[in-house]
Motif scaffolding. Structure first.
Motif, short mmCIF file in Angstrom:
data_model
loop_
_atom_site.label_atom_id
_atom_site.label_comp_id
_atom_site.label_asym_id
_atom_site.label_seq_id
_atom_site.Cartn_x
_atom_site.Cartn_y
_atom_site.Cartn_z
N SER A 79 70.64 4.48 16.27
CA SER A 79 69.81 5.13 15.92
C SER A 79 69.48 4.89 14.32
O SER A 79 68.22 4.95 13.97
CB SER A 79 70.53 6.65 15.37
N GLU A 82 67.10 2.05 14.79
CA GLU A 82 65.64 2.51 15.17
C GLU A 82 64.87 3.09 14.25
O GLU A 82 63.62 2.96 13.87
CB GLU A 82 65.90 3.60 16.22
N HIS A 83 65.54 3.76 12.98
CA HIS A 83 64.99 4.53 11.97
C HIS A 83 64.50 3.37 11.30
O HIS A 83 63.43 3.29 10.65
CB HIS A 83 65.89 5.53 11.44
#
Length: 110
Positions: A79, A82-83
């Motif tokens: 995550s 991805e950010h």
């Protein structure tokens, strides 16, 4: 009833190692192979300690991937990445600079 997918995975792991049910049962210290058989068909499941022993004899390094799951640790790191990838190049440079600064601070505190 236990999970059939879980049992199928146990059977696959055993077969990959080349063990018969009896050999695996012996390595686990089970009285008979029918206990292992009931896990493999999804009738029941081993307790946590026995699952750890199974992973050890089957050489499972990552229990999550072995059973087709995503590690909670992997979820959070994925995550974050991805950010990061959504950021503009300018903000990526800011993040990289902060990481370098934090690593330097960490190194000095050792």
């Amino acid at each position: 009833m236990a999970n059939k997918k879980f049992g199928d995975t146990l059977r696959t792991l055993r077969k990959v190692k080349g063990y018969t049910q009896q050999q695996a049962a012996d390595l686990l210290g089970l009285k008979n192979k029918s206990t292992l058989g009931s896990w493999e068909v999804g009738k029941s499941e081993p307790d946590g300690y026995t699952l750890l022993k199974l992973c050890q004899i089957y050489d499972v390094q990552d229990i999550y991937s072995a059973f087709g799951e995503i590690s909670p640790c992997k979820r959070s790191s994925d995550s974050i990445m991805e950010h990061y990838l959504l950021l503009t190049d300018e903000y990526k440079k800011v993040i990289e600079s902060l990481i370098i600064q934090l690593l330097e601070i960490q190194e000095k505190s050792r």
